[in-house]
Design a protein around this motif. Sequence first.
Motif: not given
Length: 381
Positions: A297-299, A306-307, A325-326, A331-332
């Motif tokens: 899941a992205f949270v 964001i991860g 991830v951000m 930034q990624f």
Amino acid sequence: MQRITVSEAKLGMKSARSIYNADGRLLLAEGVPFNDYYIKRLNEIGLPALYIQSPLSADVKVPQLVQEETRIMVTQLVQKSFDGLRAGKRVDLDQFKEMAKSIVDEVIQNRHTMIHLNDIRIHDDYTFGHCVNTCILATLTGVWMDYNEKELYELSLGALLHDTGKALIHKDILNKRGQLNPKEMTEMQRHPEYGFDILRRYSQELSMLVVHVAYQHHEKCDGKGYPRGLAREEIHEYARITSIADVYDALTSDRSYRSAMLPHEAYEIMQAGSGTQFDTEILKIFLQQIAVYPVGAFVELNNGEIGVVIQVNRNMPTRPKVRIVMNVAKQFCSPESNQEQDLHENLTCFVSKVLSRAEVAKLEKRFALQGFTAELQEQSG
Ligand SMILES: [Fe+2]
Ligand SMILES: [Fe+2]
């Protein structure tokens, strides 16, 4: 792993899970990129959703309670027995018993695996996969209620057969796309009695406790269920467990009239039924097995990062381990940089939001546009 609707499937995306048709034949193996033919076939078979490998979380593997092969075998058995019942044939109980044993064995072995994602079902086949999933979820609950093997086996068999009465409901009602009208609803609500009538004919081979799971799984603790309006201890414990597993599976599955709810949404709804619809103590044990923020899941975190969830924490289900991830500066971060937040350790940080499918898709698009992978390769080359 990202769940998308079939209409969102694009050339080059890769399936994160093998996709089978209703007969259990492989349509598309895991990791194979979509081409025009596959996309056409996926649309033809009426699959409501599928899992694709997200470029942002390609390395994240979602744990499973029961192997996919077992799920398919059991689903096929349920389907075969429904077809048989409609044609006036007998249920092959020996096969059901064998399958219930396999599920019990696998669930005991994987007891520390939390409940993650449902299998994906074709609309018309909802009932078959639902029986199997309800069985898996009920069995896991039994494991954490310290049931012995005999009890687990009875519970598992009862849950697997809980909707047997639906074999006698007309397919037009059973697979109707849209809400049922009052007359259809009354007929649908007769399936516990139909199931009881079918299964009690096998009383020589089947414990009556198993038969009563089919009869009582729509009863509610406050006495407002059907068919008999039984309350609390009047409802057998196996049926009280199965009713919880049954509703959770229904909420988190795609239906013809709505899409699947995310685990944290279903969690809230289940919690709201504590003591009225569901047995409070059993519900508590069940909810402890739910990965509220499942792996994959992205949270978004309260600090703005964001991860993707990479590990769930049984003792603190709302505090998973997240790979960023951000970053805060938007930034990624590359997967190789291994920037992680373990919310179990960093108590000032928490999940503030679960990203919707549309939001994840947007993120992936930005990620692709930035050509991040290419850039990295250039740098390392
Ligand atoms: Fe049911
Ligand atoms: Fe059900």
